[in-house]
Structure formats: structure tokens, C-alpha cells
Design a protein around this motif. Structure first.
Motif, PDB file in Angstrom:
ATOM      1  N   ALA A  26      -1.359  26.099  37.108  1.00 12.36           N
ATOM      2  CA  ALA A  26      -2.378  25.061  36.869  1.00 12.36           C
ATOM      3  C   ALA A  26      -2.022  23.737  37.556  1.00 12.36           C
ATOM      4  N   GLN A  27      -0.813  23.653  38.106  1.00  7.74           N
ATOM      5  CA  GLN A  27      -0.388  22.346  38.639  1.00  7.74           C
ATOM      6  C   GLN A  27      -1.211  21.921  39.848  1.00  7.74           C
ATOM      7  N   ILE A  28      -1.662  20.671  39.792  1.00  6.69           N
ATOM      8  CA  ILE A  28      -2.450  20.093  40.881  1.00  6.69           C
ATOM      9  C   ILE A  28      -1.641  18.974  41.516  1.00  6.69           C
ATOM     10  N   GLY A  29      -1.623  18.926  42.821  1.00  8.91           N
ATOM     11  CA  GLY A  29      -0.936  17.827  43.488  1.00  8.91           C
ATOM     12  C   GLY A  29      -0.199  18.265  44.726  1.00  8.91           C
ATOM     13  N   GLN A  30       0.696  17.392  45.140  1.00  6.88           N
ATOM     14  CA  GLN A  30       1.433  17.581  46.386  1.00  6.88           C
ATOM     15  C   GLN A  30       2.174  18.910  46.409  1.00  6.88           C
ATOM     16  N   THR A  31       2.768  19.288  45.282  1.00  7.41           N
ATOM     17  CA  THR A  31       3.509  20.551  45.230  1.00  7.41           C
ATOM     18  C   THR A  31       2.762  21.574  44.376  1.00  7.41           C
ATOM     19  N   GLU A  69     -11.345  22.949  24.872  1.00  6.69           N
ATOM     20  CA  GLU A  69     -12.719  22.861  24.366  1.00  6.69           C
ATOM     21  C   GLU A  69     -13.627  22.189  25.402  1.00  6.69           C
ATOM     22  N   LEU A  70     -13.129  21.095  26.002  1.00  7.32           N
ATOM     23  CA  LEU A  70     -13.919  20.409  27.030  1.00  7.32           C
ATOM     24  C   LEU A  70     -14.181  21.351  28.215  1.00  7.32           C
ATOM     25  N   ALA A  71     -13.159  22.113  28.584  1.00 10.22           N
ATOM     26  CA  ALA A  71     -13.319  23.065  29.697  1.00 10.22           C
ATOM     27  C   ALA A  71     -14.340  24.146  29.342  1.00 10.22           C
ATOM     28  N   ASP A  72     -14.303  24.620  28.113  1.00  2.20           N
ATOM     29  CA  ASP A  72     -15.259  25.670  27.709  1.00  2.20           C
ATOM     30  C   ASP A  72     -16.690  25.137  27.752  1.00  2.20           C
ATOM     31  N   ILE A  73     -16.870  23.915  27.268  1.00  3.79           N
ATOM     32  CA  ILE A  73     -18.225  23.341  27.232  1.00  3.79           C
ATOM     33  C   ILE A  73     -18.772  23.129  28.640  1.00  3.79           C
ATOM     34  N   THR A  74     -17.888  22.674  29.544  1.00  2.60           N
ATOM     35  CA  THR A  74     -18.369  22.315  30.890  1.00  2.60           C
ATOM     36  C   THR A  74     -18.196  23.465  31.892  1.00  2.60           C
ATOM     37  N   GLY A  75     -17.681  24.604  31.444  1.00  3.54           N
ATOM     38  CA  GLY A  75     -17.463  25.747  32.349  1.00  3.54           C
ATOM     39  C   GLY A  75     -16.415  25.424  33.397  1.00  3.54           C
ATOM     40  N   ALA A  76     -15.406  24.661  32.987  1.00  2.00           N
ATOM     41  CA  ALA A  76     -14.423  24.154  33.949  1.00  2.00           C
ATOM     42  C   ALA A  76     -13.181  25.036  34.023  1.00  2.00           C
ATOM     43  N   ALA A  77     -12.465  24.903  35.139  1.00  6.61           N
ATOM     44  CA  ALA A  77     -11.112  25.454  35.249  1.00  6.61           C
ATOM     45  C   ALA A  77     -10.145  24.395  34.722  1.00  6.61           C
ATOM     46  N   ILE A  78      -8.994  24.837  34.239  1.00  5.19           N
ATOM     47  CA  ILE A  78      -8.029  23.879  33.681  1.00  5.19           C
ATOM     48  C   ILE A  78      -6.899  23.633  34.676  1.00  5.19           C
ATOM     49  N   GLY A  79      -6.648  22.339  34.922  1.00  2.55           N
ATOM     50  CA  GLY A  79      -5.536  21.933  35.776  1.00  2.55           C
ATOM     51  C   GLY A  79      -4.530  21.140  34.964  1.00  2.55           C
ATOM     52  N   ALA A  80      -3.438  20.738  35.605  1.00  2.44           N
ATOM     53  CA  ALA A  80      -2.403  19.987  34.885  1.00  2.44           C
ATOM     54  C   ALA A  80      -1.567  19.170  35.859  1.00  2.44           C
ATOM     55  N   SER A  81      -0.949  18.122  35.332  1.00  5.65           N
ATOM     56  CA  SER A  81       0.017  17.372  36.142  1.00  5.65           C
ATOM     57  C   SER A  81       1.369  18.094  36.046  1.00  5.65           C
ATOM     58  N   ARG A  82       2.253  17.744  36.948  1.00  6.10           N
ATOM     59  CA  ARG A  82       3.568  18.399  36.919  1.00  6.10           C
ATOM     60  C   ARG A  82       4.302  18.093  35.615  1.00  6.10           C
ATOM     61  N   ALA A  83       4.076  16.890  35.074  1.00  7.98           N
ATOM     62  CA  ALA A  83       4.785  16.504  33.845  1.00  7.98           C
ATOM     63  C   ALA A  83       4.513  17.498  32.718  1.00  7.98           C
ATOM     64  N   VAL A  84       3.260  17.928  32.538  1.00  6.62           N
ATOM     65  CA  VAL A  84       2.980  18.863  31.431  1.00  6.62           C
ATOM     66  C   VAL A  84       3.264  20.311  31.794  1.00  6.62           C
ATOM     67  N   VAL A  85       3.320  20.594  33.085  1.00  7.51           N
ATOM     68  CA  VAL A  85       3.746  21.948  33.485  1.00  7.51           C
ATOM     69  C   VAL A  85       5.237  22.091  33.153  1.00  7.51           C
ATOM     70  N   GLU A  86       5.985  21.014  33.428  1.00  7.95           N
ATOM     71  CA  GLU A  86       7.432  21.086  33.168  1.00  7.95           C
ATOM     72  C   GLU A  86       7.754  21.216  31.683  1.00  7.95           C
ATOM     73  N   THR A  87       6.885  20.710  30.821  1.00  7.21           N
ATOM     74  CA  THR A  87       7.144  20.867  29.378  1.00  7.21           C
ATOM     75  C   THR A  87       6.803  22.282  28.901  1.00  7.21           C
ATOM     76  N   GLY A  88       6.106  23.044  29.734  1.00 11.23           N
ATOM     77  CA  GLY A  88       5.719  24.404  29.354  1.00 11.23           C
ATOM     78  C   GLY A  88       4.377  24.461  28.649  1.00 11.23           C
ATOM     79  N   LEU A  89       3.716  23.316  28.481  1.00  6.22           N
ATOM     80  CA  LEU A  89       2.422  23.303  27.772  1.00  6.22           C
ATOM     81  C   LEU A  89       1.325  23.969  28.620  1.00  6.22           C
TER      82      LEU A  89
END
Ligand SMILES: Cc1cc2nc3c(=O)[nH]c(=O)nc-3n(C[C@H](O)[C@H](O)[C@H](O)COP(=O)(O)OP(=O)(O)OC[C@H]3O[C@@H](n4cnc5c(N)ncnc54)[C@H](O)[C@@H]3O)c2cc1C
Length: 324
Positions: free
Chosen positions: A250-255, A225-245
Motif C-alpha cells: 500500500a505504500q505510496i511515494g518515492q520508494t 469505511e471511507l474507502a468502502d463508501i467511495t469505492g477507493a483503493a487504500i494507500g499508506a505512508s511509509r510511517a504506517v507501513v513500518e508500524t505494520g498497520l
């Protein structure tokens, strides 16, 4: 007059913003060094994009308009760029540090006998040297590197410079190019993109990023919802990528991906160095975390201490009202 040649990456029929940022800086450097500015554009739409390159200051645009280049395969792109470099004889080639540029820059340097200064945050010419600063150690430090080689390739991190127009009326040179498809040892089977209604993460001006604190589907819906309001792209930490959420794309960071938007929301992200390596260059960072001692607050411009399940509904409602 020798030139700085800017390789323009093309996506969805447009020159990528990161290439226009690199071109805007290259224009300043060229002007200071008494060099001209030229652009290289590949693909069947390259002719149509020449005027866009000129509106950012390219006095000469070199195009290779063969449709084989639309396939994003390395071998034809390498040959086409090599042909342009031989034709243009630049002092320096500048490109945005995209995944496809990372793929070919080393091989291109070998073919053209060039030095490479990759993935830099700043570049300038000082005398006969090309001097750069490059984030290292998960972007904790900037390393100064330079080269006096007669031909230097520089790839520039997205978001390092502002894209600014400075129109000129330039010339277009369509560089002769032939490529034997039979020599291809790769085939493009499928282009996997994120949903067409989402914003491209690497080009986004606003990114909303979720961490482990976002926890579940209801948290994901608040982030969406926040992304829709602000016209943003969605990113994620590796921790939530690994959970499959969230997807691995979407992973942002070193890898994962490196982003540097104007505005970065870090929601339920602790701020591990492997994550901040991919976003610390963002202009404004808003961190939402229930732990006031979370390291993300060390680099945040604004910090909201509290439960994201309480803060996000309030923030979303306020932003929606302000927008309306
Ligand atoms: C070689 C290597 C490479 C790596 N590459 C990457 C990478 O590219 N990208 C990446 O992100 N990580 C990467 N990691 C993992 C990284 O070290 C961290 O483990 C990861 O970034 C942590 O993700 P997180 O901040 O979401 O989770 P956590 O560290 O678990 O933090 C969760 C945060 O959420 C907060 N929180 C919890 N509940 C709430 C709530 N309800 N409201 C608000 N806040 C809440 C907590 O206070 C905490 O600060 C890598 C690790 C290694 C070893």
C-alpha cells in the motif's frame, strides 16, 4: 505509413486503464504527426482484446497469443515484443509505466536499438524529435528530455492523460512466435495479490491514504469505511507501513507506488517530499490533518484541519447519506 505502437498491459482479462490513457494520447500525437496508430497485445486472451484496442483508435493490432506470455515472465515477453516491433517497424513505442514495463524496457531497447524516455508525464512529437517531460527530484521539477533516434520507447505515468474512446475498424495480425520453455531461467511460483475485494491501487480513480496520524486499528477501520463508501483503493505512508498497520504493497511515494487518481484523501499524512513524490499528480487532493502548518496543505485542493478521529466519522456519515 509509419506508426506509433502502443503496448497494452493486460490485467484480469482487460487492458489496463493506464495503457488506454497512453493510447489515447498516442492517438493524438499520431494524428498530428501523420502517423498511424497500432497496438501490441500479448497473452492467450490477446485476440479477444483487439476490439477494445480498436475502440481506442488502434488501426492495426499485433497480437502474440502464446500462453507462455500469461506467466508475466520477462524473457518470453521480451521476445514477443521484439517480434512485434520487427513486424510493425514503428517510429515510436508507447507503454504505460507499469512495474513489468519498467522491468523489460531497457533490455528491449538494447535488442531493438531504441532510445528510451522512461516514466514521463507528457510526450509529443516535434519535427523529428520525440519530446517528453519527466518528473524528477521527487516530482518537485519537470525535466525536458528529447530524442531524435529513429526508434524511441516512451513509458507514461498512470493518470497523465484521460482515456478516451475513438473507435475504428482495424485489422489484427497474429505475429508468429515460438519460445522454448527449456530456456527459461525463471519460474513463476506464486502471484501475490491483495484481497480480491479491494481496488487495485495503481488503477484506482479514488485513493484513501493513511499516515501516522491514523495511529491504530480504530483509525484503520475509519479509513477502510471511507474507502468502502467511495469505492477507493487504500494507500499508506511509509510511517504506517513500518508500524505494520498497512501492508508494504500500500505504500505510496518515492520508494512505493506512484498514483494519480481523480481524488486522493491524505489522512494524517504530513506531506513529506518522499510521500508527495508518489501522489502529487492526483487531480483533487483532500488533506485531513490536525496541524494547520503541515506541508500536505501546500498541495491540497481542500484542507480539513482537525483530528481525523473526529472528522472521519462525520465525513463518512455525510458521504453515506449523500450516496443513499
Ligand atoms: C530514502 C527515503 C525514502 C522514503 N520513501 C517514502 C515513501 O515512498 N513513502 C512515504 O510515505 N514516505 C517515505 N519516506 C518517509 C518520509 O520521509 C516520511 O517520514 C513519511 O512519509 C512520514 O509519514 P507520515 O506523514 O505518515 O508521518 P508523519 O510525518 O509523522 O506525519 C503524521 C501527520 O499526522 C498528523 N496527525 C497526527 N495525529 C493526527 C490526528 N489524530 N488527526 C489528523 N492528523 C494527525 C500530524 O500532524 C502529522 O502531520 C522515505 C524516507 C526516506 C529517507
Amino acid at each position: 505509413m509509419s506508426s506509433i505502437l502502443v503496448f497494452c498491459s493486460v490485467q484480469d482479462g482487460r487492458i489496463k486503464r493506464s495503457s488506454l490513457e497512453a493510447m489515447s494520447r498516442a492517438r493524438e500525437v499520431a494524428s498530428e504527426a501523420g502517423l498511424s496508430l497500432s497496438a501490441a497485445i500479448l497473452g492467450s486472451e490477446s485476440g479477444n482484446l483487439s476490439s477494445e484496442a480498436m475502440s481506442y483508435g488502434a488501426e492495426q493490432v499485433f497480437t502474440v497469443s502464446n500462453p507462455v506470455l500469461d506467466s508475466h515472465l520477462n524473457a518470453p515477453a521480451l521476445s514477443a515484443l521484439e517480434s512485434i516491433i520487427r513486424e510493425a517497424s514503428p517510429r515510436m513505442m508507447v507503454a504505460a509505466s507499469t512495474e513489468s514495463v519498467k522491468d523489460i524496457l531497457g533490455a528491449l531497447a538494447i535488442r531493438c536499438d531504441a532510445a528510451v524516455l522512461p516514466d514521463v508525464a507528457t510526450f509529443e512529437m516535434s519535427g523529428n524529435q520525440v519530446a517528453c517531460q519527466r518528473p524528477v527530484m521527487a516530482a518537485k521539477k519537470l525535466a525536458s528530455t528529447s530524442s531524435a533516434h529513429p526508434l524511441v520507447f516512451v513509458s507514461v505515468r498512470s493518470g497523465s492523460y484521460e482515456a478516451s474512446r475513438s473507435p475504428v475498424s482495424g485489422t489484427v495480425t497474429d505475429v508468429p512466435f515460438s519460445f522454448d520453455d527449456a530456456t527459461l531461467r525463471q519460474a513463476l511460483r506464486e502471484v501475490v495479490t491483495t484481497a480480491s475485494d479491494t481496488v487495485d491501487l495503481s488503477e484506482a480513480r479514488v485513493v484513501v491514504s493513511a499516515g501516522r496520524g491514523v495511529r491504530d486499528e480504530s483509525g484503520r477501520a475509519l479509513v477502510q469505511e471511507l474507502a468502502d463508501i467511495t469505492g477507493a483503493a487504500i494507500g499508506a505512508s511509509r510511517a504506517v507501513v513500518e508500524t505494520g498497520l498497512f501492508p508494504a504493497t500500500a505504500q505510496i511515494g518515492q520508494t512505493g507506488k506512484v498514483v494519480s487518481p481523480d481524488l486522493y484523501f491524505a489522512v494524517g499524512i504530513s506531506g513529506a517530499v518522499q510521500h508527495t513524490a508518489g501522489m502529487a499528480n492526483s487531480r483533487i487532493i483532500v488533506a485531513i490533518n490536525k496541524d494547520a502548518d503541515a506541508p500536505i496543505f501546500d498541495i491540497a485542493t481542500y484542507g480539513l484541519v482537525g483530528d481525523c478521529f473526529t472528522i472521519l466519522p462525520l465525513l463518512n456519515a455525510a458521504l453515506k447519506e449523500a450516496k443513499d
